[in-house]
Every structure is written in C-alpha cells, then in structure tokens.
Design a protein around this motif. Structure first.
Motif, mmCIF file in Angstrom:
data_model
loop_
_atom_site.group_PDB
_atom_site.id
_atom_site.type_symbol
_atom_site.label_atom_id
_atom_site.label_comp_id
_atom_site.label_asym_id
_atom_site.label_seq_id
_atom_site.Cartn_x
_atom_site.Cartn_y
_atom_site.Cartn_z
ATOM 1 N N ASN C 103 0.930 -0.606 0.204
ATOM 2 C CA ASN C 103 0.011 0.044 -0.286
ATOM 3 C C ASN C 103 1.177 1.273 -0.199
ATOM 4 O OD1 ASN C 103 1.230 -0.228 2.368
ATOM 5 N ND2 ASN C 103 -0.774 -0.342 3.367
ATOM 6 N N TYR C 104 0.634 2.433 0.568
ATOM 7 C CA TYR C 104 1.440 3.599 0.555
ATOM 8 C C TYR C 104 2.425 3.482 1.241
ATOM 9 C CZ TYR C 104 -3.222 5.599 -1.844
ATOM 10 O OH TYR C 104 -4.176 6.309 -2.938
ATOM 11 N N GLY C 105 2.500 2.616 2.564
ATOM 12 C CA GLY C 105 3.476 3.071 3.670
ATOM 13 C C GLY C 105 4.691 2.244 2.110
ATOM 14 N N LEU C 107 5.118 2.569 -0.792
ATOM 15 C CA LEU C 107 5.173 2.930 -2.467
ATOM 16 C C LEU C 107 6.278 4.069 -1.749
ATOM 17 C CD1 LEU C 107 5.381 3.706 -4.625
ATOM 18 C CD2 LEU C 107 2.644 5.746 -4.234
ATOM 19 N N SER C 108 6.120 4.385 -0.196
ATOM 20 C CA SER C 108 7.592 5.141 0.684
ATOM 21 C C SER C 108 8.255 4.210 1.053
ATOM 22 C CB SER C 108 6.281 5.276 1.662
ATOM 23 O OG SER C 108 6.993 5.185 2.807
ATOM 24 N N ALA C 111 9.926 4.442 -2.595
ATOM 25 C CA ALA C 111 10.671 6.024 -3.015
ATOM 26 C C ALA C 111 12.091 5.903 -2.605
ATOM 27 C CB ALA C 111 9.045 6.707 -2.791
ATOM 28 N N TRP C 126 3.981 -1.856 -6.365
ATOM 29 C CA TRP C 126 3.446 -0.207 -7.133
ATOM 30 C C TRP C 126 4.383 -0.052 -8.653
ATOM 31 C CZ3 TRP C 126 0.303 3.120 -5.712
ATOM 32 C CH2 TRP C 126 -0.213 2.777 -4.980
#
Lengths: 148, 148, 148, 148
Positions: C103-105, C107-108, C111, C126
């Motif tokens: 999820n978004y975590g 994705l961080s 990155a 992702w």
C-alpha cells in the motif's frame, strides 16, 4: 528569522514558578520578534507560547504526533510523528536553548543542544556541565534577555 | 494557522515550467495568509517559497540537515538532521499537499501524504492512485486555488 | 552479514498469494544465511519472517513503536518510536529491497530505496520507474533467487 | 531474543579503562546469548562489540548514516540516516541500558532510557538521578552481570 528554543517540564501547573518563568521568557522572546520553538505540548511549552503571543511573536510547536495535539498558543504546528525523536529537532532548531525546570525529556534536549554546540540557559533545570543554570528568576530572565 | 505543503524536484531550473508552477502556487498560498511548508532546499522548494514571500506569506523549511542549508526565501528553518526521514514531516505538516514535478523523494512524500489521508494535488508529478495530477498549468493552479 | 529488506502490505491474509510469495522469498533469504530486514509487523512482514525462520535465518523488525508490537517470527526488534519515519530505515538497511504487494507505506519505502540507489524487486507491487515488478510468482521468486 | 544496549564515548582509546570496561561488559552480554545493541561506531561501541563477538554473541549497530560507517565487530547494521536522532532508537531497543563513560550523546541516551522506564547501569558516566553509576570496574561488571 532568529529562533530560540524553550524546553522544560510538560506537566507543571500554571500556578508554579516554573510556569511563570517560562511565560516571562516567552514574552521577551516574542516582543523581540524572535520565533519561539518548542515541543508544542503543555506545561512549560504552553507557558512559553502564551508569553510569546502576549509579546506579539510567532510560535512553532514541534509535535511528537501526526495529530494536532498542541497547546492553544502554537501558531505553526510541525507534526513529526517521531515521538521522543522530535526532541533532537527542538534542540537543533533554536539558539540559544532555554531550559525551564524539566524532566528526562528536557535532559535529552539539553544534551543534544550541547552536543550541537548551542548555548543553554537554564532555570532550576538539570545541572549539566556546560550550561548556565540559575536559581533566581530575576537572574535567569536577565541572562536570557542579554543573550537574545 | 492553516498550512499547505509544497513538494517537488529540488533540481529544476528557474526557467522551467515546473519552477514557474511552483512559484505561482506559492504566491497564491502566501497571499491567502496560509503558511507554506516545504523541504527548505532548492528547485521547486525555492520557487514555492519565493512565490509565498511575494504573496506576503510565511514560509517554513523542514531541512534534512542540522546546518542551515535553506534557500533564501525560508523564514522559519526547522533543522531536523534526519536526512530523508524529514520527508514524512513535510508530508504530515500540511494539508493539502501540492506536488510539482518531482523525483523519488517527492514520491515518498506523496506516499506518506496519502497514507495519512491527505488530499494531494499534483502538476506533472507521479501518477499514483489517489492523487489529482494535472498536465496543464492553468488547470493545476485553478485546482489548488479552489482547494485552499 | 548481508541483509535484504522485504516490504509490503501489512494486512494481507495468510491464505493470499501475496502472503505465500513473501513466505517463499523469506525462506530463500533465511536459507542463504542472509539477514531479513522488515518493518516487524504483520501481513507480508510476518510471512517473510516466518519463511526466513523456516529457512534457518535471522530476522530483524524495525518497529514504528517503542513497545514490542512485532509478529512472532522477529528475532531482533529495533524499537524506533518513529512511526512511518521508520520506513526510511527499512529501505536503507537492506539491498536489494524486495516489495511484495503493498500500500502507500510500501510505496514510500520503494521511493526511498530507489532514492538511495538500491535495486528493487517486486511482486504485484507499485509500478514505479526503476523497479523490476513481476506478475507471476515463479518469475519473482526466481529473480530474487538470482539477486541474492 | 533478549537485548541490552551499551552506550558511551565514541572517542576513547583502546588502552583506556573505559574501553576495557566496555569490552568486558560486551563479553558477558555475548556469552549469555544476549543481543548487543549500540550506536555502531567507535570507542565504547567498538569495544563492546569486540567483547560481544569474543563472547560468541550477536551485535547490532544503529548507525547515524545511510552508509556503512560501523566498526569491524558489528554483525547487523541498521542504517538510519537520522543523525543524533538514532540515539533514541539505541536507548529504546535494549533493557537494561549500560553506559560506559560518555559525552553529551551518551547523556541524551541515558535521558531517553530513563524516560522510557529502563534500568540504566553506568561506569564513570553522567550522574543523573535514577541511574546506578559505579566508580570501580569490578563493581560495575558485577552489577551488569547480576542484571542480565
């Protein structure tokens, strides 16, 4: 903008001398147009922010949470979510660092401030080699006043 | 005080459209009396701060270093010393989060903003599910304008 | 000791293919004597740790809390108290970084890994420029296997 | 796995009594199968890691950098990139916390450890209310030995 950090006990009552000292020091900081940096919470942090606003200044609260858990006198809330890790940011972002009373959290901030080569001016705070620690409020206020 | 975070590429040139977009968006934020939060460095961060100051606002730079490495338009420097770890603070401290162009650092901030439930408005930034990403500057500026 | 980070969705069920993929990849890592780094919590993190222990390896959980909130298969608990800020530590401490779903975590973390120049190998994660993302488990497992 | 943190001066020479004390205490920790947590750098951190390896244990270095800047006796390197901010992680991840000599960085870790309710056992370290601080090495070693 010049910035000064005020650190100290988050649990002191508004009637205590510690709270009054933090308020007075905040007021001087604010009236000089200096930005007040603090941990954003209560006790000494609230007192200093309240004083700074009465002095017409700007206050910044470096909060341990993502939520806005700040006292009512914080203008700019920096929401770190980093818990006690935010203490190093408070110590690093102002110079001098002013310590009013304080518990173990305050001690960690004093340590970081000294590590980073900052001047630390205290009122009845931890006795650590390298800081100026005053017992009388008048001497403390006067020392901060001259340091700004 | 209301706060908006502007994130994006730290290396874009002042002549680029990305820089101009960040400047324009900063100007709107500043002119509304909203505090601009950013990473404090160059490129998009500088452009947004420059715009915010032209608009009459206040700018906050959440710096990765202990030293003051900020661009010339940052009013309040938060010196974290936490490297890329400061990205989560930038994302957490403003709402909405506005992304202008951007590289992997920006992507990490978009991810944190979405994780924390923030609205993210972008201009030619990463295509991530959950953000509004505009190709045309006029649409982007207008979207930010309506969101403030 | 060589270290590999496994990142991904903290909420997947043990019956899902994502969980199975994380388990398999953890098993390979553990059986090679490579230290498994992860966020210490559940879903993909638990699956990878479980696999690594079955493979005979050592697991490290970089936890967001001060308390021990780890899954049952974490050997060494690093208690950061830094919330999502711990994501950058997970990404920085292993190479390659293996992303399973997410999820978004996640994705961080992808990155940050790319920002820090790490190789990122993903399974149904992702789509970010710069990573290798596989749709079929056999291809994914094989890619990780060759990368270790 | 049980974990103990050893903190202290990063600049002491291998010939000093501080270094020797850290080595001895590391050796006891390692020989008990307890994981040694430290800041991963030199001086006391190196001495403790060296001792732990001689005792047959596992060592974890919570580094301030993204790069591997650890001493030669660290098994598992946690690369935080968080500068002095990593001190809170060192203090939070072990119990008890053992302080050998030390400067301002060590003081910040003692403060965090006490804040988090940990037992702190020291050898010629900062005199802070709440810690046990020994002047004689034999007393110190014996206190750590009993506490494990």
């Amino acid at each position: 903008m010049k910035k000064v950090s005020v650190i100290g006990d988050g649990n002191v009552k508004p009637t205590s001398e510690i709270y009054r000292a933090a308020f007075e020091v905040g007021k001087i900081i604010g009236s000089r147009g200096i930005v007040l940096i603090c941990g954003g919470l209560f006790g000494v942090m609230e007192a200093a922010c309240k004083g700074a606003k009465e002095g017409g200044g700007i206050t910044v609260g470096i909060l341990p949470h993502y939520e806005d858990t700040s006292n009512s006198f914080v203008d700019i809330k920096v929401q770190t979510g980093m818990g006690h890790g935010r203490n190093v940011i408070v110590a690093a972002s102002g110079d001098p660092v002013v310590a009013v009373g304080g518990n173990y959290g305050t001690l960690s901030e004093i340590a970081f401030a000294l590590k980073l080569g900052k001047r630390v001016i205290g009122f009845r705070t931890w006795e650590v080699e390298g800081i100026e620690n005053y017992e009388e409020m008048v001497d403390f206020i006067s020392a901060v006043d001259r340091a700004l």
